[in-house]
Design an enzyme around this catalytic site. Structure first.
Site, PDB file in Angstrom:
ATOM      1  N   ARG A  39       0.831  -1.185   0.000  1.00  0.00           N
ATOM      2  CA  ARG A  39       0.000   0.000   0.000  1.00  0.00           C
ATOM      3  C   ARG A  39       0.864   1.232   0.000  1.00  0.00           C
ATOM      4  NH1 ARG A  39      -4.531   0.666   3.689  1.00  0.00           N
ATOM      5  NH2 ARG A  39      -5.875  -1.144   3.545  1.00  0.00           N
TER       6      ARG A  39
ATOM      7  N   SER B  96       7.872  -5.274   6.583  1.00  0.00           N
ATOM      8  CA  SER B  96       7.542  -6.269   7.603  1.00  0.00           C
ATOM      9  C   SER B  96       8.310  -7.573   7.453  1.00  0.00           C
ATOM     10  CB  SER B  96       6.048  -6.547   7.571  1.00  0.00           C
ATOM     11  OG  SER B  96       5.359  -5.327   7.520  1.00  0.00           O
TER      12      SER B  96
ATOM     13  N   ASP C 174       5.738  -3.482  10.510  1.00  0.00           N
ATOM     14  CA  ASP C 174       4.292  -3.217  10.582  1.00  0.00           C
ATOM     15  C   ASP C 174       3.755  -3.268  12.014  1.00  0.00           C
ATOM     16  OD1 ASP C 174       4.659  -5.961  10.654  1.00  0.00           O
ATOM     17  OD2 ASP C 174       2.939  -6.437   9.396  1.00  0.00           O
TER      18      ASP C 174
END
Ligand code: ADP
Ligand code: MG
Length: 464
Positions: free
Chosen positions: A78, A147, A200
């Site tokens: 994203r 992440s 994350d």
């Protein structure tokens, strides 16, 4: 018949091996606490890396200005922008786009992956419109959520230790991922600085704290799984730097790599691990997270088909394909409330090409889903309970003012697999007991990690 009895024997043995009695969960939680101490004591002291995040201050609410965030960590990534308005106006406006990562890029070379990401970022920056304002003379700044296990050298640099979750890009291991991203951004001609590199879990913790002061830990249950929490800086023996003014340091546990002799592992987990891209690593993740749950179910069904002709004389060919049965499909079967389990029947037909299943067959498939999800959810609860124990927030202290403890949760598995998240919450209550459970809240932080990364970019901006 003999076949059915054999299939049921396989199912019962599997159920037995997946047992997560309260006593077992307590052992797992205690092992988690022990490993946390070991990982904080020395580098390489534990399977839990307990990585220092260089985040020693969580968002205050005063952050303001335009910031970008980029989240890379699973099958999608994203890009997000947010206009922060300080204490009064908070989040004025935000926009994001989500792009799926072509599978070849996940196992290709570093430049190709980062060029792809930078190209999407460039496209997104080009659409910046009304409601977003960059102060004159300023460079755009970005929080990069990455992440995977990274050993950070500062808030905005860190080398990749290893890949997880189906990624395998050899030439990126050991590289500074911020430098790699920065070079790709420059190749695309975008004027943007990476101000913060965060996991994350750290992003979710920061985003969670921005909206709720009682957030002390974050847990991700998505494609993979991980957790982060706020530690007292003097409780980190391996930290030789200056003690931060806040006295705190956020720790990225990398709990997916936890393993313990107390974990209930089965033959199916061992074969899944042996056939994975990261053999011997991420054992906790491989029995808990969204990437793997469906495939554990597939392996049990395959055994039942091979050894007990569970789907008839012929073993369905598709059942041999790794990862054909994905966790969202498993979840759909597990949430089937129809009396004839018609969703289970339809999935077996669509995914495995098995038609005309009997109700008993469908019931057994449902049961396999239940066993796998329940084990994962209860072990996740045990992990959280281990963190609460480390923080001394697992018991109500006599005479002390009741302090709320909030765990920010995120990830597609937690969000969408309701039976999983419900079982996790119930199990955590069971572990805590009624009284302590009242002060502990599991909160879904919906995409907290994107906002969190933008907030951390703001607090580490080059413009004071
Ligand atoms: P990531 O972990 O890749 O950053 P997400 O947090 O969005 O991304 O999680 C995506 C994962 O969540 C998927 O890989 C899948 O395993 C799981 N998931 C998504 N939807 C569902 C669902 N309906 N039921 C169960 N699991 C789901
Ligand atoms: Mg994610």
């Amino acid at each position: 018949s003999g076949r059915w009895a054999r299939a049921m024997a396989i199912l019962r043995e599997f159920e037995d091996k997946c047992g997560t009695s309260l006593g077992k969960l307590r052992q797992v939680a205690d092992a988690m606490t022990v490993e946390m101490h070991a990982g904080l004591a020395s580098e390489g002291g534990s399977k839990l890396k307990m990585l220092i995040s260089f985040v020693d201050n969580l968002p205050s609410g005063d952050e303001h200005g335009l910031f970008y965030a980029l989240d890379l960590g699973g099958t999608n990534f994203r890009v997000l922008r947010v206009q922060l308005g300080g204490r009064e106006q908070r989040v004025i406006k935000q926009e994001f786009v989500e792009v799926s990562i072509p599978q070849p890029l996940m196992v290709g070379c570093s430049d190709d992956l980062f060029d792809f990401i930078a190209a999407e970022l460039a496209k997104f920056v080009a659409t910046e419109g009304d409601g977003f304002h960059l102060a004159p003379g300023r460079q755009r700044e970005l929080g990069f959520t990455f992440s995977f296990p990274v050993k950070q050298a500062s808030i905005a640099s860190g080398t990749l230790l290893n890949w997880t979750k189906g990624f395998s890009i050899e030439d990126a291991v050991g590289q500074d991922v911020v430098a790699e991203l920065t070079k790709a951004i420059e190749r695309k001609g975008v004027d943007m600085r990476v101000a913060a590199l965060v996991n994350d879990t750290i992003g979710t913790l920061a985003g969670g704290r921005y909206f709720n002061n009682d957030v002390v830990a974050a847990v991700i249950l998505g494609t993979g799984t991980n957790a982060a929490y706020v530690e007292r800086a003097h409780a980190i023996p391996k930290w030789h730097g200056l003690l931060p003014k806040s006295g705190e340091m956020v720790i990225n546990m990398e709990w997916g790599n936890f393993r313990s002799s107390h974990l209930p592992l089965t033959e199916y987990d061992h074969s899944l691990d042996l056939e994975s891209l990261n053999v011997g690593d991420q054992i906790f993740e491989k029995i808990i997270s969204g990437m793997y749950l469906g495939d554990i179910v597939r392996r049990v069904l395959l055994k039942m088909a091979e050894d007990a002709a569970f789907f008839g004389d012929i073993v369905p060919a598709k059942l041999r394909i790794p990862f054909v049965l994905r966790t969202p499909e498993m979840s759909a079967m597990h949430h089937d409330t129809s009396s004839d389990l018609r969703v289970v029947g339809a999935k077996l037909k669509d995914i495995l090409g098995v038609t005309n299943t009997s109700l008993n067959t469908r019931r057994a498939v449902f049961e396999v889903c239940n066993i796998v999800a329940r084990r994962g959810a209860r072990l996740s609860a045990a992990g959280i309970y281990g963190i609460l124990k480390k923080l001394g927030r697992d018991i109500v202290k006599e005479g002390e003012k009741q302090q709320k403890t909030v765990i920010a949760m995120d990830g597609g598995l937690f969000e969408h697999y309701k039976k999983f998240s419900q079982c996790l919450e119930d199990s955590l209550k069971e572990l805590l007991g009624d009284e302590a459970a009242e002060s502990v809240i599991v909160e879904h932080a919906n995409d907290g990690s994107g906002i969190g990364a933008a907030l951390l970019a703001a607090s580490h901006s080059q413009y004071p």
